[in-house]
Structure formats: C-alpha cells, structure tokens
Scaffold this active site. Structure first.
Site, mmCIF file in Angstrom:
data_model
loop_
_atom_site.group_PDB
_atom_site.id
_atom_site.type_symbol
_atom_site.label_atom_id
_atom_site.label_comp_id
_atom_site.label_asym_id
_atom_site.label_seq_id
_atom_site.Cartn_x
_atom_site.Cartn_y
_atom_site.Cartn_z
ATOM 1 N N MET A 1 -10.177 21.171 -21.630
ATOM 2 C CA MET A 1 -9.238 20.511 -20.719
ATOM 3 C C MET A 1 -9.565 20.906 -19.273
ATOM 4 O O MET A 1 -8.734 20.778 -18.382
ATOM 5 C CB MET A 1 -7.792 20.885 -21.080
ATOM 6 C CG MET A 1 -7.421 20.397 -22.482
ATOM 7 S SD MET A 1 -5.650 20.153 -22.739
ATOM 8 C CE MET A 1 -5.018 21.781 -22.431
ATOM 9 N N TYR B 1 -10.847 23.273 -15.888
ATOM 10 C CA TYR B 1 -10.549 24.546 -15.250
ATOM 11 C C TYR B 1 -11.337 25.635 -15.981
ATOM 12 O O TYR B 1 -10.794 26.617 -16.472
ATOM 13 C CB TYR B 1 -9.046 24.840 -15.233
ATOM 14 C CG TYR B 1 -8.655 25.643 -14.005
ATOM 15 C CD1 TYR B 1 -8.748 25.089 -12.732
ATOM 16 C CD2 TYR B 1 -8.235 26.959 -14.104
ATOM 17 C CE1 TYR B 1 -8.429 25.816 -11.598
ATOM 18 C CE2 TYR B 1 -7.913 27.702 -12.982
ATOM 19 C CZ TYR B 1 -8.013 27.120 -11.732
ATOM 20 O OH TYR B 1 -7.696 27.842 -10.611
ATOM 21 N N GLY C 1 -15.018 32.044 -20.580
ATOM 22 C CA GLY C 1 -14.854 31.766 -22.014
ATOM 23 C C GLY C 1 -15.455 30.403 -22.362
ATOM 24 O O GLY C 1 -16.207 30.262 -23.342
ATOM 25 N N HIS C 2 -15.135 29.383 -21.543
ATOM 26 C CA HIS C 2 -15.737 28.062 -21.772
ATOM 27 C C HIS C 2 -17.265 28.141 -21.642
ATOM 28 O O HIS C 2 -18.006 27.534 -22.419
ATOM 29 C CB HIS C 2 -15.227 27.045 -20.751
ATOM 30 C CG HIS C 2 -13.760 26.755 -20.830
ATOM 31 N ND1 HIS C 2 -12.864 27.160 -19.880
ATOM 32 C CD2 HIS C 2 -13.034 26.082 -21.756
ATOM 33 C CE1 HIS C 2 -11.653 26.764 -20.207
ATOM 34 N NE2 HIS C 2 -11.719 26.105 -21.343
ATOM 35 N N GLN D 1 -0.718 16.791 -26.321
ATOM 36 C CA GLN D 1 -0.494 18.145 -26.849
ATOM 37 C C GLN D 1 0.476 18.962 -26.007
ATOM 38 O O GLN D 1 0.656 20.146 -26.260
ATOM 39 C CB GLN D 1 -1.818 18.871 -27.054
ATOM 40 C CG GLN D 1 -2.601 19.201 -25.796
ATOM 41 C CD GLN D 1 -4.018 19.655 -26.123
ATOM 42 O OE1 GLN D 1 -4.896 18.862 -26.424
ATOM 43 N NE2 GLN D 1 -4.265 20.953 -26.051
ATOM 44 N N ASP E 1 -7.984 30.533 -29.630
ATOM 45 C CA ASP E 1 -7.043 29.582 -30.236
ATOM 46 C C ASP E 1 -7.339 29.534 -31.738
ATOM 47 O O ASP E 1 -7.808 28.525 -32.269
ATOM 48 C CB ASP E 1 -7.202 28.213 -29.574
ATOM 49 C CG ASP E 1 -6.827 28.259 -28.105
ATOM 50 O OD1 ASP E 1 -5.652 28.525 -27.802
ATOM 51 O OD2 ASP E 1 -7.715 28.078 -27.259
ATOM 52 N N SER F 1 -7.288 29.521 -19.002
ATOM 53 C CA SER F 1 -7.026 28.773 -17.770
ATOM 54 C C SER F 1 -5.626 29.071 -17.264
ATOM 55 O O SER F 1 -5.345 28.969 -16.067
ATOM 56 C CB SER F 1 -7.170 27.269 -18.029
ATOM 57 O OG SER F 1 -8.453 26.999 -18.548
ATOM 58 N N ARG F 2 -4.731 29.432 -18.162
ATOM 59 C CA ARG F 2 -3.332 29.651 -17.768
ATOM 60 C C ARG F 2 -3.098 31.034 -17.154
ATOM 61 O O ARG F 2 -1.995 31.305 -16.675
ATOM 62 C CB ARG F 2 -2.407 29.445 -18.969
ATOM 63 C CG ARG F 2 -2.306 27.978 -19.388
ATOM 64 C CD ARG F 2 -1.290 27.774 -20.490
ATOM 65 N NE ARG F 2 -0.940 26.382 -20.676
ATOM 66 C CZ ARG F 2 -1.368 25.617 -21.689
ATOM 67 N NH1 ARG F 2 -2.186 26.104 -22.596
ATOM 68 N NH2 ARG F 2 -0.972 24.363 -21.782
HETATM 69 O O1 PAF Z 1 -8.572 24.047 -26.517
HETATM 70 C C1 PAF Z 1 -8.436 23.105 -25.705
HETATM 71 O O2 PAF Z 1 -8.820 23.197 -24.536
HETATM 72 C C2 PAF Z 1 -7.798 21.824 -26.172
HETATM 73 O O3 PAF Z 1 -6.777 22.056 -27.095
HETATM 74 C C3 PAF Z 1 -8.803 20.798 -26.714
HETATM 75 C C4 PAF Z 1 -9.493 21.313 -27.968
HETATM 76 C C5 PAF Z 1 -9.857 20.497 -25.659
HETATM 77 C C6 PAF Z 1 -8.091 19.504 -27.077
HETATM 78 O O4 PAF Z 1 -7.484 18.927 -25.972
#
Ligand code: PAF
Length: 296
Positions: free
Chosen positions: A30, A32, A36-37, A61, A150, A186-187
């Site tokens: 999503m 930002y 980690g990303h 979501q 997650d 991100s939060r």
């Molecule tokens: O983990 C996230 O960033 C979101 O839940 C995802 C998997 C991109 C779905 O919107």
C-alpha cells in the site's frame, strides 16, 4: 523501471515476459515503503527475472473510522526506492482502475480470518483477500512476497491461494526491525515521541513469551500472561490481544506443541501496532505428558 497504471498494460507486459521464459516476482504493497518492503523486493529481485511492486491503498480493508484518508503516501519516494532496488514494474492503479463500480464479489476466508485481528477488525481480511485475489488475477503466475509481520494476513493469503488454485507461490519474508526491536511499519509515523519510546515493549513481550515457551511452558495462558506483563512497559498503549497459538491454525488445541506463534497487538493514540515471533516446542517422549498431551 516502468510505471504502469492500467491492468491491461501490466498484463501485456507480463504476458510478453512469460512468453520469453521469464519468471515474475510480485510484491503487493500500500506504498509508503520502508526497509521491510525493500527486503521483500530484494527477495523478489534475487529469485525472479521480473519484479512487480503494486502500490494501492485498498479502501476495502479499512473499516469506517480507520485511517484510510490519513494513510501515509509518498509516491515519489516509493518509486525512487523501487528503482534503487531493481524493480521492473511499479503498478499504481487508481481507484477507478481497480474498482470501476462498487465491488460485488468479495473473497472471505472466514475461519483463518476470525481470531486475533478478526476480532478487532472484523471486515479487514475480506478486504485484503478480495484485493489480493484481484491482484493475483491481474499479475498471473508468480512468486508473491509478503512480510511475516502480518502473520495472519499470510495465513489468509496462503489459504485463498490453495482454495482458489491461484498459480502463485506465497513467500513469507522475515520481519525487519529497528535497532531497539520495533518492527518496521508504515504506521510507525503515527507514534508520538513518548509512544515511540514505549513501542519496543511489543518486542519485549514476545521475548518474555518466547523465554517461557523455550523453557518448556506449554500453557498458552501462562505464556500470554508473561507477554501482557511485559507490555506494562508501554502504558500509553492499550492491549488488543496477546496470544500464544499454534502457528498454522492460529488456535489453541490443548497444551502448546510443535510450531507455535506468539502475537501481540497494541493500540496507541493513532497507531495500532502488531508484532509476532515463533518458537518450536520440542516433541517429548511418549511417557511424558507434557507438550503432546491434551489431557489435564
Ligand atoms: O500488507 C499490505 O500492505 C496489504 O494488506 C496488501 C497485501 C498490499 C493488500 O492491500
């Protein structure tokens, strides 16, 4: 690196890549983006011939009252991070491209989604599962990389892939942490200075639970109590849950055994933080009524 805005355009490019024999790695996000990303992107770049990162803040979501409108966004920084990491395609569909009309088809994975996060965010995983299924349908056969932070989301995605036979291999990558143990999210930008100081208590809570489990404690409630005690170091936060569960089912089916997962969720004034870690409880001999016994 190419910025791709439409489903048709992404499909055409990936179709050509596959026709040329290239494998595809997919990192749904999503935006930002943080380290980690980038660790997910690095894993994809290392394993696959083409890497796609999607950036889409998925309204499905977020429940009413959650942080959809405020969700942090920085597309320029995100695309720069993707370029630096060797991404081939950044998929940035707008809302009209993803959901041109109200969504009628919803994907739910009710049993996996029900505990833990599901108790506090009852509609969340239907939104995640729906957008992930749509993204998988757009991207096609791939390896898809998700962060283990997650943990329940990974379980939901694995189940939907198995149930709906998506040609996708789900890869869960290790949690990336700040030096004081706070899991990257991100939060985290929502934390006040004082909350940021207290936030590593989540990691400490996991450590306290792991210490007990590794010492042979198989009573989930005792492990959870130790985790909750450690969270006293974060009085600015309110505990949503502390849990010691079986890693695969996310449930407790008697004394803890084999692969277990400890999970925490804490709400601060604006940020809600989650974290988790795993342990393996060694199998004991048949005469030992410890780990494998379900009798009192
Ligand atoms: O983990 C996230 O960033 C979101 O839940 C995802 C998997 C991109 C779905 O919107």
């Amino acid at each position: 690196m190419e910025i791709v805005e439409t489903i048709a355009d992404l499909r055409a490019r990936l179709h050509a890549d596959r026709a040329a024999g290239r494998t595809v790695g997919f990192v749904p996000t999503m935006g930002y983006l943080h380290a980690g990303h980038v660790s997910l992107i690095d894993a994809a770049v290392a394993a696959d011939d083409r890497t796609v990162v999607s950036i889409f803040v998925n309204p499905l979501q977020f429940a009413p009252g959650e942080d959809l409108a405020d969700y942090p966004r920085d597309l320029a920084a995100d695309t720069a991070a993707c370029a630096a990491a060797g991404v081939d395609y950044v998929f940035v569909p707008d809302l009209a491209e993803m959901y041109p009309r109200p969504v009628e088809t919803v994907v739910t994975v009710p049993t996996v989604a029900a505990p833990l996060e599901g108790v506090h965010r009852p509609s969340h995983f239907a939104g995640v599962a729906t957008v992930v299924a749509k993204l998988f349908a757009i991207v096609g056969p791939c390896r898809a990389y998700f962060g283990a932070k997650d943990w329940q989301q990974v379980a939901v995605v694995r189940r939907l892939v198995a149930d709906l036979s998506f040609p996708v291999e789900v890869v869960a990558c290790p949690i990336v942490r700040e030096s004081d143990g706070l899991a990257l999210s991100s939060r985290n930008v929502y934390l006040t200075e004082e909350e940021r100081r207290q936030a590593p208590a989540l990691r400490r809570a996991l450590d306290a639970g792991l210490a007990l489990a590794n010492a042979g404690e198989t009573d989930a409630a005792a492990v959870e109590a130790a985790m909750a005690d450690a969270l006293a170091a974060a009085p600015a936060g309110t505990i949503d849950y502390v849990a010691a569960v079986q890693a695969d089912s996310l449930l407790v089916d008697g004394p803890l055994h084999d692969d277990i997962r400890l999970l925490v969720a804490v709400r601060f004034s604006k940020a809600r933080l989650i974290d988790n870690d795993g342990a393996r409880i060694p199998r004991r001999g048949p005469d030992d009524r410890g780990a494998l016994s379900s009798a009192p």
